[in-house]
Design a protein around this motif. Structure first.
Motif, PDB file in Angstrom:
ATOM      1  N   CYS A   1       0.611   2.954  -4.434  1.00 37.76           N
ATOM      2  CA  CYS A   1      -0.107   1.992  -4.795  1.00 37.76           C
ATOM      3  C   CYS A   1      -1.262   1.823  -3.412  1.00 37.76           C
ATOM      4  CB  CYS A   1       0.646   0.844  -5.707  1.00 37.76           C
ATOM      5  SG  CYS A   1       1.953   1.639  -6.484  1.00 37.76           S
ATOM      6  N   ILE A   2      -2.593   2.575  -4.525  1.00 35.07           N
ATOM      7  CA  ILE A   2      -3.946   1.672  -4.268  1.00 35.07           C
ATOM      8  C   ILE A   2      -4.583   1.228  -4.719  1.00 35.07           C
ATOM      9  CG2 ILE A   2      -3.109   3.995  -1.613  1.00 35.07           C
ATOM     10  CD1 ILE A   2      -5.428   5.755  -3.436  1.00 35.07           C
TER      11      ILE A   2
ATOM     12  N   ALA B   1     -13.729  -7.139   4.416  1.00 33.84           N
ATOM     13  CA  ALA B   1     -13.449  -8.611   3.316  1.00 33.84           C
ATOM     14  C   ALA B   1     -12.521  -7.582   2.131  1.00 33.84           C
ATOM     15  CB  ALA B   1     -14.846  -8.976   2.518  1.00 33.84           C
ATOM     16  N   LEU B   2     -12.588  -6.991   2.123  1.00 35.97           N
ATOM     17  CA  LEU B   2     -10.961  -6.781   1.238  1.00 35.97           C
ATOM     18  C   LEU B   2      -9.539  -6.414   1.621  1.00 35.97           C
ATOM     19  CD1 LEU B   2     -12.374  -3.216  -0.766  1.00 35.97           C
ATOM     20  CD2 LEU B   2     -12.191  -6.061  -1.182  1.00 35.97           C
ATOM     21  N   GLU B   3      -9.729  -6.568   3.209  1.00 32.21           N
ATOM     22  CA  GLU B   3      -8.214  -6.261   3.948  1.00 32.21           C
ATOM     23  C   GLU B   3      -7.996  -7.902   4.165  1.00 32.21           C
ATOM     24  OE1 GLU B   3      -8.727  -1.997   6.853  1.00 32.21           O
ATOM     25  OE2 GLU B   3      -9.652  -4.078   7.339  1.00 32.21           O
ATOM     26  N   LYS B   4      -8.904  -8.251   4.450  1.00 37.60           N
ATOM     27  CA  LYS B   4      -8.665 -10.058   4.577  1.00 37.60           C
ATOM     28  C   LYS B   4      -8.145 -10.739   3.187  1.00 37.60           C
ATOM     29  CE  LYS B   4     -11.821 -10.924   7.642  1.00 37.60           C
ATOM     30  NZ  LYS B   4     -13.121 -12.468   8.657  1.00 37.60           N
ATOM     31  N   ALA B   5      -8.529 -10.081   2.217  1.00 37.90           N
ATOM     32  CA  ALA B   5      -8.096 -10.589   0.810  1.00 37.90           C
ATOM     33  C   ALA B   5      -7.096  -9.613   0.307  1.00 37.90           C
ATOM     34  CB  ALA B   5      -9.583 -10.223  -0.037  1.00 37.90           C
ATOM     35  N   TYR B   6      -6.599  -8.895   0.916  1.00 37.72           N
ATOM     36  CA  TYR B   6      -5.274  -7.610   0.623  1.00 37.72           C
ATOM     37  C   TYR B   6      -3.854  -8.971  -0.008  1.00 37.72           C
ATOM     38  CZ  TYR B   6      -0.649  -5.749   1.301  1.00 37.72           C
ATOM     39  OH  TYR B   6       0.347  -5.399   0.029  1.00 37.72           O
ATOM     40  N   PRO B   7      -4.120  -9.934   0.272  1.00 37.11           N
ATOM     41  CA  PRO B   7      -2.660 -10.613  -0.197  1.00 37.11           C
ATOM     42  C   PRO B   7      -3.230 -10.879  -1.533  1.00 37.11           C
ATOM     43  CG  PRO B   7      -2.769 -11.313   2.539  1.00 37.11           C
ATOM     44  CD  PRO B   7      -4.078 -10.624   1.867  1.00 37.11           C
TER      45      PRO B   7
ATOM     46  N   ASN C   1      -0.508  -0.141   4.182  1.00 38.75           N
ATOM     47  CA  ASN C   1      -0.716  -2.172   3.250  1.00 38.75           C
ATOM     48  C   ASN C   1      -1.217  -3.157   3.924  1.00 38.75           C
ATOM     49  OD1 ASN C   1       1.096  -1.602   1.269  1.00 38.75           O
ATOM     50  ND2 ASN C   1       2.728  -2.162   1.599  1.00 38.75           N
ATOM     51  N   GLY C   2      -2.431  -2.628   3.118  1.00 40.68           N
ATOM     52  CA  GLY C   2      -3.672  -4.203   3.585  1.00 40.68           C
ATOM     53  C   GLY C   2      -4.949  -3.592   4.601  1.00 40.68           C
ATOM     54  N   LYS C   3      -4.523  -1.713   4.656  1.00 36.25           N
ATOM     55  CA  LYS C   3      -5.427  -1.043   5.795  1.00 36.25           C
ATOM     56  C   LYS C   3      -6.235  -0.813   5.226  1.00 36.25           C
ATOM     57  CE  LYS C   3      -4.302  -3.516   9.198  1.00 36.25           C
ATOM     58  NZ  LYS C   3      -5.107  -4.254   9.630  1.00 36.25           N
ATOM     59  N   ALA C   4      -8.484  -0.484   4.928  1.00 34.76           N
ATOM     60  CA  ALA C   4      -8.723   1.176   4.028  1.00 34.76           C
ATOM     61  C   ALA C   4      -9.038   2.004   4.927  1.00 34.76           C
ATOM     62  CB  ALA C   4      -9.879  -0.303   3.454  1.00 34.76           C
ATOM     63  N   PHE C   5      -9.587   2.438   4.123  1.00 34.45           N
ATOM     64  CA  PHE C   5     -10.297   3.707   5.050  1.00 34.45           C
ATOM     65  C   PHE C   5     -11.415   4.311   4.397  1.00 34.45           C
ATOM     66  CE2 PHE C   5      -6.393   5.881   4.309  1.00 34.45           C
ATOM     67  CZ  PHE C   5      -6.934   7.292   3.032  1.00 34.45           C
TER      68      PHE C   5
ATOM     69  N   GLY D   1      -4.492   0.242   0.997  1.00 36.74           N
ATOM     70  CA  GLY D   1      -3.343   0.765   0.904  1.00 36.74           C
ATOM     71  C   GLY D   1      -2.873  -1.093   0.078  1.00 36.74           C
ATOM     72  N   ILE D   2      -1.885  -0.655  -0.964  1.00 39.55           N
ATOM     73  CA  ILE D   2      -1.426  -2.068  -1.816  1.00 39.55           C
ATOM     74  C   ILE D   2      -0.388  -1.744  -1.207  1.00 39.55           C
ATOM     75  CG2 ILE D   2      -1.427  -3.221  -4.224  1.00 39.55           C
ATOM     76  CD1 ILE D   2      -3.836  -3.141  -2.872  1.00 39.55           C
ATOM     77  N   ASP D   3       0.253  -1.060  -2.553  1.00 37.76           N
ATOM     78  CA  ASP D   3       2.430  -0.898  -1.692  1.00 37.76           C
ATOM     79  C   ASP D   3       2.341   0.269  -2.049  1.00 37.76           C
ATOM     80  OD1 ASP D   3       4.976  -1.789  -2.245  1.00 37.76           O
ATOM     81  OD2 ASP D   3       4.608  -1.787  -4.183  1.00 37.76           O
ATOM     82  N   VAL D   4       2.665   0.934  -0.565  1.00 39.25           N
ATOM     83  CA  VAL D   4       2.530   2.738  -0.202  1.00 39.25           C
ATOM     84  C   VAL D   4       4.441   2.428   0.051  1.00 39.25           C
ATOM     85  CG1 VAL D   4       0.609   2.580   0.389  1.00 39.25           C
ATOM     86  CG2 VAL D   4       2.289   1.632   1.982  1.00 39.25           C
TER      87      VAL D   4
END
Length: 248
Positions: free
Chosen positions: A200-201, A51-57, A177-181, A154-157
């Protein structure tokens, strides 16, 4: 009694008790963990990660708005004196939405979509935008408890992953950006940003899924942390920082 004086009295006892009990507590939590006790944990085990990745934008848009007043984001060492060993200078900055179970209403109001998303994470401990400026280093260290897991998105890496990474248990990983681990920070880890760009993460800490005695020990340990001078100092410093910010 002032917060400062109280902290000086409480911290030595907490440190002594923590050092003695932590290995046993961590062993019990790891034994009773509902997820593998490995450096990296599959993010698919946590549905909210997708859900976080989908909401990345939307999250990235809120972050960019915050960065228009970048000087209002404090260095971690200013909020948490206990982090100064691993935050040796002003280049590691943190914008807390939730800290150690405590909501920061002023900050959540500036990133409402992100705050709502992370606020629904089961067992949420902390959620923040973590910024590492060019040349920033976070020295090798170990997390304090198996009771929490970390999630980075990642938000702005930086564009070049070779020069900006985190190494966990000898395995080097670059943010996207937009990917989580998800990982266990009780394994030795360190961070480098050798670029001329910001890293930025979205940084999330949450309770490890556990059962039985491990669950009970986890709750007791985390409750002790939340009521310790360590967390109370952070809470007081965040209030002081936000109080002195210009109205926006």
């Amino acid at each position: 009694m002032s917060i400062g004086k109280e902290s000086k009295k409480k911290r030595p006892l907490l440190v002594r008790m923590g050092k003695k009990l932590r290995p046993l507590v961590n062993w019990i939590i790891a034994r009773d963990s509902c997820v593998p006790n490995e450096p990296f944990v599959k993010k698919d085990l946590f549905p909210w990660g997708g859900a976080l990745e989908k909401a990345y934008p939307l999250i990235a848009e809120e972050f960019r708005a915050l960065m228009e007043a970048r000087e209002n984001v404090p260095a971690l060492r200013e909020l948490s004196p206990d982090h100064r060993r691993i935050a040796p200078d002003q280049r590691w900055k943190s914008f807390f939405l939730f800290g150690y179970g405590l909501k920061v209403p002023e900050n959540c109001a500036k990133a409402p979509v992100t705050a709502q998303l992370v606020g629904g994470i089961p067992g949420l401990c902390s959620a923040l935008f973590s910024i590492l400026e060019p040349g920033g280093v976070i020295p090798a260290h170990y997390g304090v408890t198996k009771g929490m897991l970390n999630c980075h998105m990642g938000i702005d890496v930086p564009k070049d992953p070779k020069d900006c990474w985190i190494e966990i248990a000898g395995q080097r990983v670059a943010w996207k950006n937009g990917k989580a681990f998800v990982f266990d920070d009780t394994y030795r880890h360190h961070v480098r940003n050798k670029t001329d760009e910001l890293r930025c993460i979205l940084f999330i800490q949450f309770e490890r899924p556990t059962r039985g005695l491990g669950r009970m020990m986890q709750k007791i340990f985390l409750s002790g942390v939340r009521h310790s001078a360590f967390v109370q100092d952070v809470k007081a410093n965040m209030k002081r920082w936000n109080k002195h910010l210009p109205c926006q």
